[in-house]
Structure formats: C-alpha cells, structure tokens
Design a protein around this motif. Structure first.
Motif, mmCIF file in Angstrom:
data_model
loop_
_atom_site.group_PDB
_atom_site.id
_atom_site.type_symbol
_atom_site.label_atom_id
_atom_site.label_comp_id
_atom_site.label_asym_id
_atom_site.label_seq_id
_atom_site.Cartn_x
_atom_site.Cartn_y
_atom_site.Cartn_z
ATOM 1 N N GLY A 137 7.972 0.062 7.372
ATOM 2 C CA GLY A 137 7.520 -0.394 6.066
ATOM 3 C C GLY A 137 6.016 -0.252 5.901
ATOM 4 O O GLY A 137 5.534 0.167 4.835
ATOM 5 N N VAL A 152 6.241 -3.184 2.927
ATOM 6 C CA VAL A 152 5.746 -2.325 1.842
ATOM 7 C C VAL A 152 5.090 -3.177 0.765
ATOM 8 O O VAL A 152 3.942 -2.939 0.354
ATOM 9 C CB VAL A 152 6.890 -1.489 1.229
ATOM 10 C CG1 VAL A 152 6.494 -0.974 -0.158
ATOM 11 C CG2 VAL A 152 7.248 -0.323 2.126
ATOM 12 N N ALA A 190 4.063 2.159 3.198
ATOM 13 C CA ALA A 190 2.983 1.704 2.321
ATOM 14 C C ALA A 190 1.772 2.617 2.451
ATOM 15 O O ALA A 190 1.132 2.978 1.448
ATOM 16 C CB ALA A 190 2.604 0.262 2.657
ATOM 17 N N VAL A 235 9.397 0.138 -5.841
ATOM 18 C CA VAL A 235 9.943 -0.107 -4.505
ATOM 19 C C VAL A 235 11.439 -0.360 -4.634
ATOM 20 O O VAL A 235 11.857 -1.299 -5.318
ATOM 21 C CB VAL A 235 9.254 -1.308 -3.828
ATOM 22 C CG1 VAL A 235 9.804 -1.505 -2.422
ATOM 23 C CG2 VAL A 235 7.739 -1.113 -3.792
ATOM 24 N N ILE A 273 8.919 4.308 -3.437
ATOM 25 C CA ILE A 273 9.265 4.088 -2.022
ATOM 26 C C ILE A 273 10.711 3.624 -1.968
ATOM 27 O O ILE A 273 11.073 2.615 -2.570
ATOM 28 C CB ILE A 273 8.360 3.045 -1.356
ATOM 29 C CG1 ILE A 273 6.905 3.504 -1.378
ATOM 30 C CG2 ILE A 273 8.808 2.796 0.084
ATOM 31 C CD1 ILE A 273 5.941 2.500 -0.760
#
Length: 261
Positions: free
Chosen positions: A203, A45, A207, A35, A125
């Motif tokens: 977010g 996330v 995810a 991340v 991400i």
C-alpha cells in the motif's frame, strides 16, 4: 496556487526534496486520486496520500469492517466493526488533514459504473480482491486515459504495476493478466492468509507510485510489474509487452495506426 504558511510547514519535508519542491507539492494539492478498496492495500494508500497532501480522494468500497480485517487494515479499530469502510476511511483522511476533499462512495464498482465513478481522477489505485473488479477498473482507466496503479498481495507476496495502456508503446492491465480465466475467480486472504505487514509494504508503494504519476519524479516504470517476496526477502521486475490483440488497448493502437496511415 500559492502555498499557505501552514502548508509550507506541514509539507516542509516534501518541499525540501529537489524532486518535489513547492511546484510538486502544489500538483499534489491539486491532484485527485480514486482508491478502489479501503482494505489491506487501501489503508496505507489513504494514510500516505492524505498525509502527503493529495487534495482530492475518492474512496470506493461497499464493504463493512469486520474483526478479521484489523490484522492488516490499519485505518480501522475494534470500535469500527460493522461500519462502512469507505465512510470510516474518508473520515480518517479528513481528520488527518481537514483541507482534504475526501469522498466516500459505498458502491461496488463494475463495468457499468466504473467510468462515472472514476471521472475526474488524475490517478486510480486499485487494491480490490477479484479480477472482475480489476478488469472493469483497468478497462475504464485505459478508455479515460487515467494512469492505473494496480497492487495485489497474498500470503508473503505482493505485486505492483503502473499501466497507461492508451499510449502506443505501453501495455494495459489486461495485457498483463489476459482474459482467459473466470474473472470472478481470485484467491482471497481468507482462503490463503496474508502477512499483515505485506499490506503495509504494497500500500505504501502504491501511494508512492501515485505520487510519482502526479509529480513526475524519478524514472518512469510504467508497464513493469514488481513482484516482492517477503519470505526471501527478494524482488524481481518483469516488463509487460503490449498485446496487439488486446481487446482493450489493442483496439486503440489499431485505430491510431489507421488514423496515421
């Protein structure tokens, strides 16, 4: 790996979904997501990946928590002001599920270190706030064949897309934004503002897309960018065309064509 009784209980609502089931949950537990940024996008996330059982999280952020973050960065409280975001975010993930391997990296990711920092990730991400970082991450993901989920937001709007530019028919992130601009130039929340709840939407969506890449449920929407307008509210989707002249994935496609011929 076999799921323990505790895991069967914890992830029961995932397991009963036919699109995930026990096999999908095992993939999540064995999965590793990197991340970029523990801010507005990164907060939900990290919360949902940790809650959903993603076994490995690498959280990369060199910033500190400020009071102005708290309007949208829900991982933190007023007591965290001045603390490193990455370390607080990793601690949150471990507190939510002690079995998670959550690592904090207090570095600014750039083209020089991106490949090393992202090594071993199954999905990346990116919720960073400037094009220089986004392009460095995207280029490294394309070269390493790591799916990239890119999410951004500002004011009442957000956008999200998944990129696998090493594939012959798939664009990379650079195909989407190009490189005919100042890579350090990017509108910031401090300049334009942002509705805090938009961070939660984008977010959470990011995810979900990372989980989709790991488990493989539903339709594959890689190469598409979804743009959400929170004022309307409304959403539209655009298809990104692979740029044969792209200096990142175009070179890969040309090399593959040369090999086949």
């Amino acid at each position: 790996m076999d799921l323990s009784d505790q895991q069967l209980d914890r992830y029961a609502r995932h397991i009963v979904l036919k699109e995930i089931g026990g096999e999908g949950q095992r993939k999540l537990l064995e999965g590793h997501v990197a991340v970029i940024g523990a801010g507005g996008v990164g907060s939900p996330v990290i919360q949902y990946l940790a809650a959903g059982g993603v076994g490995g999280l690498t959280i990369i952020d060199d910033d500190l928590v400020t009071l102005s973050n708290l309007q949208r960065q829900t991982l933190f409280t007023a007591e965290d002001e001045g603390a490193p975001k990455a370390e607080r975010a990793a601690a949150f993930a471990r507190a939510l599920d002690p079995e998670i391997d959550a690592r904090a990296i207090r570095e600014r990711i750039a083209s020089e270190n991106a490949e090393a920092l992202l090594a071993g990730a199954d999905v990346v991400i990116d919720g960073s706030d400037n094009f220089a970082t986004r392009l460095a991450v995207a280029d490294a993901c394309t070269r390493a064949h790591i799916p990239l989920v890119s999410a951004a937001l500002g004011q009442f709007q957000g956008q999200i897309g998944t990129f696998r530019g090493w594939e012959t028919a798939q664009p990379c992130y650079r195909c989407f934004v190009g490189d005919a601009f100042d890579a350090d130039d990017c509108d910031t929340c401090s300049e334009l503002g942002v509705l805090g709840a938009m961070a939660g939407i984008m977010g959470s969506w990011a995810a979900m897309e990372a989980i989709r890449q790991i488990v493989g449920f539903g339709a594959d929407r890689a190469g598409q960018v979804h743009i959400f307008d929170g004022l309307a509210p409304a959403m539209r989707t655009i298809r990104i065309v692979k740029d044969p002249g792209c200096r990142t994935c175009g070179d890969m496609s040309n090399a593959e064509e040369a090999t086949r011929s």
